[in-house]
Each structure stands twice: as C-alpha cells, then as structure tokens.
Design a protein around this motif. Structure first.
Motif, PDB file in Angstrom:
ATOM      1  N   GLN A  98       0.886  -7.531   8.869  1.00 22.98           N
ATOM      2  CA  GLN A  98       0.044  -7.195   7.713  1.00 22.98           C
ATOM      3  C   GLN A  98      -1.424  -7.085   8.091  1.00 22.98           C
ATOM      4  N   GLN A 135      -2.302  -4.105  10.120  1.00 21.50           N
ATOM      5  CA  GLN A 135      -2.388  -2.904   9.279  1.00 21.50           C
ATOM      6  C   GLN A 135      -3.748  -2.822   8.594  1.00 21.50           C
ATOM      7  N   ARG A 136      -4.207  -3.971   8.095  1.00 17.89           N
ATOM      8  CA  ARG A 136      -5.518  -4.007   7.446  1.00 17.89           C
ATOM      9  C   ARG A 136      -6.590  -3.527   8.425  1.00 17.89           C
ATOM     10  N   ASN A 160      -6.095   0.293   9.303  1.00 12.72           N
ATOM     11  CA  ASN A 160      -6.443   1.138   8.154  1.00 12.72           C
ATOM     12  C   ASN A 160      -7.944   1.354   8.093  1.00 12.72           C
TER      13      ASN A 160
HETATM   14  C1  LIG Z   1      -2.694   0.456   5.069  1.00 10.54           C
HETATM   15  O1  LIG Z   1      -2.575   1.817   4.669  1.00 10.54           O
HETATM   16  C2  LIG Z   1      -1.253   2.168   4.273  1.00 10.54           C
HETATM   17  C3  LIG Z   1      -1.226   3.681   4.027  1.00 10.54           C
HETATM   18  O2  LIG Z   1      -2.351   4.122   3.313  1.00 10.54           O
HETATM   19  C4  LIG Z   1      -0.899   1.376   3.018  1.00 10.54           C
HETATM   20  O3  LIG Z   1       0.403   1.693   2.595  1.00 10.54           O
HETATM   21  C5  LIG Z   1      -0.973  -0.104   3.342  1.00 10.54           C
HETATM   22  O4  LIG Z   1      -0.759  -0.892   2.175  1.00 10.54           O
HETATM   23  C6  LIG Z   1      -2.322  -0.481   3.942  1.00 10.54           C
HETATM   24  N1  LIG Z   1      -2.201  -1.839   4.417  1.00 10.54           N
HETATM   25  C7  LIG Z   1      -3.172  -2.731   4.274  1.00 10.54           C
HETATM   26  C8  LIG Z   1      -2.864  -4.099   4.787  1.00 10.54           C
HETATM   27  O5  LIG Z   1      -4.248  -2.506   3.787  1.00 10.54           O
END
Ligand SMILES: *[C@@H]1O[C@H](CO)[C@@H](O)[C@H](O)[C@H]1NC(C)=O
Ligand SMILES: *[C@@H]1O[C@H](CO)[C@@H](O)[C@H](O)[C@H]1NC(C)=O
Ligand SMILES: *[C@@H]1O[C@H](CO)[C@@H](O)[C@H](O)[C@H]1NC(C)=O
Ligand SMILES: *[C@@H]1O[C@H](CO)[C@@H](O)[C@H](O)[C@H]1NC(C)=O
Ligand SMILES: *[C@@H]1O[C@H](CO)[C@@H](O)[C@H](O)[C@H]1NC(C)=O
Ligand SMILES: *[C@@H]1O[C@H](CO)[C@@H](O)[C@H](O)[C@H]1NC(C)=O
Ligand SMILES: *[C@@H]1O[C@H](CO)[C@@H](O)[C@H](O)[C@H]1NC(C)=O
Length: 504
Positions: A162, A165-166, A169
């Motif tokens: 998680q 990903q943050r 992103n």
């Molecule tokens: C990162 O971006 C993806 C695609 O836009 C999104 O689905 C996801 O929730 C985001 N994750 C975080 C941790 O912000």
C-alpha cells in the motif's frame, strides 16, 4: 570608609564590564529584540563539568544481524558464525564440552495498542532465515546446550505494498520528482550553549559543513510536549487541550500532525523515541490509538525494554542490549532513510536517554558518536536530497533562585540547526540567504512548522498549505524566507516569561 569607597568603584567597574560584554556579544541587536550571548564556558559552570568518553555497552559482537535483501524485498536474519566461538569461550561450562549446539529463535513484536504489545511464538532457525514483513520488529534469543546465552532485538523497515503505491503514485504525478525529504533529529534538553559545551565536535562539524544555526530560536512553553506541538501541529497547548486532548482516550489522534500532511502528499513517515516510559506523547498522556506514522518505533522499543538487558550506568550511559538505548533510535533513523533514499520521506527521531537527566555534561559521551552518525548519513547519500534538522525542545531547567543569567537563557534557547541539500542551495540561493539572515533573528517552533509546510511546497505537491499560517501564531513564517529584524516576542506568540529579548 576608604574601603567602602573602593568597593563602590570596583562594583561600578564590574558593572560596566558586564554591560559592555553583553553589548559586544549580542547576536540579535535591534531595538525590538536584543538577545545576549554570554560565554557558554563560564568558569563556575566548567568546574563541575566532567567530560565523558563513549563506553561501549559490551565488547561482545552481537550473535545475530539483519540485512535487507533488495531482490526478495525482505529482511534476512543471520547468525554471525564467526562470533559463536567467543560466546562458547566465555562460559567454561561450554568450552570443555566436545559438542555445542546452538538453538536460536525469533519472536515477532505485534502492537496491540499504545501501551500493549504481544509476542508471537518464537520461531526456530538455523544459520539464517527470511523474516516475515512484520512492522514492529523482532526479539531474538539463542540457547547454547539449552542455556540462554543471547537476547537481542532487531527493528526493521519492511516493504509494504500500500505504502509503495502511495509513493509511486505521487512520484509519477510529480514527473518523477521526489524531493526534498525531511529528517528531524531531536536531542531532548539541549540548549545551543550546551551543545557547544557537551558536544563540541558535533557543533564544530555542523559549523564546518555549512549547516545553518537559528541562534535566536526561542522556546514557547516549559516542557517537551508543548514545545513540540507548535512545530508538529501549529497549535499551542491551550488549543491542543481543546481540539485533541492527549489526556483523553484517543484524543491525540484528532490532532493534525504535520506528518499526516506529508503522508497525504505521498511521503512515507516515521517516528521513533527512546525511553518508552517518558515518551513525549505518552508521559501521563494516552498517546495514539492508531499508529500515527507508517513506521512507528514504540512497539519495538517496548519489546526491547522488556526483553533486553537494561543497565543504567553511573556515568549516565544507558544501555539496552548490546548498544546504548539511543543507538536503537539512531540505527533505525539510518535504516529508514537508507531504505527510502530514492523516495520522499518525513522522519522524526527523538532521543531522551543521553541528555534528559539535566546533567550538563551527560551528552559529552555521545559527541563523537553523533559526528559519526552525521557522517554515516552523508555516506548513504541522505544529505543530498534531505533537509536535516537537528533540534531540541528546551535547555536544562534549573528553576528558582539558583538560576544564573546563563542558565536562564539556556532554558529558553534550544538548539536548532538546519541542513539544506546542495541541489536546493544551487537552484534557490534565496533560501540560503534567508537562512543566513535568520541566524540572528528571533525565531520559534511555530516558524519551524511553517518551514515544514514550505518544504512540502518545494516538492511541487502543495502550494496552498505553505501560506496558511500556524493557527496559534498568525505572524510566524517559514525560516526559508527572511524574518523581520524588528520582530518582538509579542508578535510571535512568545509569552513574556519565555522571551529572551532584552531581559538580562
Ligand atoms: C494509486 O493510484 C491508483 C491508480 O490511480 C489507485 O487505484 C490507488 O488507490 C492509488 N493508491 C494509493 C495508495 O494512493
Ligand atoms: C532595527 O531594524 C530596522 C529594520 O531593519 C532598522 O531600520 C534599524 O536600524 C534596526 N535598529 C538597530 C538598533 O539595529
Ligand atoms: C560478524 O562478527 C565479526 C567479528 O567476529 C565482525 O567483524 C563482523 O562485522 C560481524 N558481521 C556482521 C555482518 O555484523
Ligand atoms: C517549569 O518547569 C519546572 C520544572 O518542572 C518548574 O520548576 C517550573 O515551575 C515551571 N515553570 C513554569 C513557569 O511553569
Ligand atoms: C536508489 O537508486 C540507486 C540508483 O538507481 C540504486 O543504486 C539504489 O540501490 C537505490 N536504493 C534503494 C534503497 O532503493
Ligand atoms: C542550589 O544550588 C545548591 C548548591 O549547588 C544545591 O545544593 C541546591 O540543591 C540547589 N537548589 C535547587 C533548588 O536547585
Ligand atoms: C494559544 O493561542 C491562543 C490564540 O490562538 C491564545 O489565546 C492562547 O492564550 C494561547 N495559549 C498559550 C498557552 O499560549
């Protein structure tokens, strides 16, 4: 009669000399604020100043160590085979036996709540084992022919999906720009004067390497907690008691800590503080219900303080297992910043154990260690992309009639040193100009709050936040912009009692 006359002349001369010394040593010299800068090495004070040298907690090498594996993205726990023999030798009972069998196991630490941890079952392993991605660290124990000979702890900074990903992103959104990161290193109870006395090498190191000192940094309250709130929340104690009361269950979770703002803007966050019984957010308070940051050291340190040997030595060097208690925090800071060196992070690491006893020379034992710590940060590249802030909450507080003018001042002048990475110095020389000017300006923790917001704006991820002022100090501002030389305490939420301008 004649004697009395001479006495008066002498007194006048001394008084004149005293005044002159002050005037030449003033480092903030304006009608609105004159802060004196007396000699921190006053003879009276130095009489009882016993410089200590660093003493290792043990000469034994730890039997285990952890290493992060970039490919499997996990930590591996190893037994250091080359030291087994020394553990065998120190105990005659084993040394005479033909066969020794070593049995080691590790327990995962699990945070249940702020004051409660649980340990998972001790998992046996042979020479090495891949550790599960558990957040709160591990305790390792080993038995030699059934006898417990080793207990140690390892705090890790495991990969988290998680979180990754943050980070990616936001990095993607910012066109790959992931800078600057922020690292706060706090030493409790360290005035700018006592840094010079107790940690002269650390002070000289920062001077020689172009750190910026805020010499007019003035505390705004008495103790640790209310002096940290202003730069972590922009609020003073009164407001915090109203909006996110730490004395109520889960109260603190309602505060808008600056690390939350960093987290919302795609940074990974960490907080660590040694000596769990007196932690800033816990001492006589409820602490946090939820983990306040991504990497929170408290559960690990609770386990370490429970399982590891804890020794309070006569010379105030407190050991926890194989190293000084504070080194657990410094090592964690190094590992956190190393692991996330290619990402954006906000880390705050605070130590109490080598300074909070209010003995002026206590931290001298850690002086050389501190220089090495800063050099290790340099070697792992941290300084290239991070703003590093070395700070304190207040100086030694000796209340009542025993206060000299120096100790009165020290109480109110915690150290504050700021490192700006080279690329920022080059791209924005106006930041350097401002920091230079602000050395001799009256500043406070609310300004530091504004600075932390300004740094977020420099990441290109926020602009608006930079301009909303600290709630309890409307006129406070970023230290990366020039502070007015005509600032007075009353302008910037420094109560008369704590104000260092023109008092002595
Ligand atoms: C990162 O971006 C993806 C695609 O836009 C999104 O689905 C996801 O929730 C985001 N994750 C975080 C941790 O912000
Ligand atoms: C105080 O600061 C103001 C504004 O910069 C300046 O004009 C004035 O000369 C200063 N006064 C002293 C005594 O330095
Ligand atoms: C293993 O122990 C040796 C000393 O016997 C030490 O020099 C070495 O640094 C240790 N290895 C690790 C990775 O800690
Ligand atoms: C500040 O704290 C010290 C030590 O706890 C105490 O003696 C003193 O009275 C306090 N001062 C104020 C103004 O609260
Ligand atoms: C950071 O990036 C450099 C260069 O790409 C790489 O060599 C290094 O392993 C990375 N470090 C981490 C901790 O990811
Ligand atoms: C004041 O100083 C004296 C002598 O150093 C010491 O014995 C005494 O405990 C101090 N009093 C307070 C209140 O700190
Ligand atoms: C906190 O700030 C408010 C104004 O924002 C002020 O009324 C209050 O007196 C301050 N409290 C302290 C302890 O300074």
């Amino acid at each position: 009669m004649a004697n009395f006359f001479h006495y008066k002349i002498l007194a006048a001369i001394i008084f004149f000399a005293w005044i002159t010394t002050f005037q030449t040593n003033q480092f903030i010299n304006n009608n609105s604020c004159r802060i004196p800068d007396p000699d921190p090495f006053e003879a009276d004070l130095m009489k009882n100043f016993n410089r200590l040298s660093y003493k290792p907690c043990t000469l034994l090498q730890p039997l285990t160590y952890v290493e992060y594996n970039e490919y499997t993205e996990s930590y591996v726990l190893y037994i250091n085979e080359s030291v087994i023999e020394t553990y065998v030798k120190i105990d005659l009972e084993f040394a005479v036996q033909p066969d020794v069998s070593l049995d080691c196991c590790y327990m995962s630490v699990i945070r249940r709540n702020e004051n409660k941890i649980e340990m998972e079952e001790c998992e046996g392993f042979k020479s090495s084992v891949e550790l599960p991605n558990k957040l709160d660290g591990f305790i390792v124990r080993c038995r030699l022919n059934g006898k417990l000979i080793y207990t140690n702890g390892h705090a890790t900074v495991p990969e988290r999906v998680q979180l990754r990903q943050r980070l990616s992103n936001w990095t993607a959104a910012a066109g790959g720009r992931a800078r600057p990161s922020v690292l706060l290193i706090g030493i409790d109870t360290m005035s700018r004067q006592n840094l010079r006395r107790a940690m002269p090498d650390t002070h000289r190191y920062m001077e020689a390497n172009n750190w910026f000192e805020m010499a007019g940094y003035n505390k705004v309250a008495n103790h640790t907690f209310p002096n940290l709130l202003p730069f972590l929340t922009g609020l003073n104690l009164t407001s915090v008691l109203k909006t996110c009361n730490p004395y109520l269950f889960a109260g603190l979770d309602k505060c808008n800590f600056i690390w939350q703002l960093y987290s919302e803007l795609g940074y990974v966050t960490a907080f660590g503080e040694d000596d769990v019984a007196i932690n800033t957010f816990n001492y006589r308070k409820h602490g946090f219900w939820e983990r306040p940051v991504d990497y929170y050291m408290r559960p690990y340190l609770m386990a370490a303080e429970h399982w590891l040997d804890k020794t309070e030595r006569a010379d105030y060097q407190q050991c926890l297992g194989y190293v000084h208690t504070s080194e657990h925090v410094y090592n964690y800071a190094l590992e956190f910043t190393r692991r996330y060196r290619n990402d954006s992070y906000f880390g705050m690491f605070w130590t109490n154990t080598h300074s909070h006893n209010a003995i002026l020379y206590q931290s001298s034992a850690m002086d050389k260690y501190m220089v090495e710590f800063l050099q290790r940060l340099v070697r792992q590249g941290t300084m290239e992309h991070s703003v590093v802030i070395l700070l304190s909450d207040h100086g030694v507080r000796r209340g009542g009639s025993n206060q000299t003018r120096l100790s009165w001042l020290e109480d109110r002048q915690p150290m504050l040193f700021i490192w700006l990475p080279g690329y920022l110095r080059q791209q924005q020389p106006e930041l350097v100009d401002a920091l230079r000017k602000n050395r001799n300006r009256l500043t406070n923790p609310f300004d530091l709050y504004m600075t932390l917001k300004h740094l977020l704006a420099l990441s290109g991820r926020s602009t608006r936040e930079m301009y909303t002022s600290a709630a309890d100090c409307a006129q406070c501002q970023s230290l990366l912009l020039p502070v007015s030389p005509t600032r007075r305490c009353a302008d910037v939420a420094i109560a008369d009692h704590w104000c260092t301008c023109g008092k002595i």
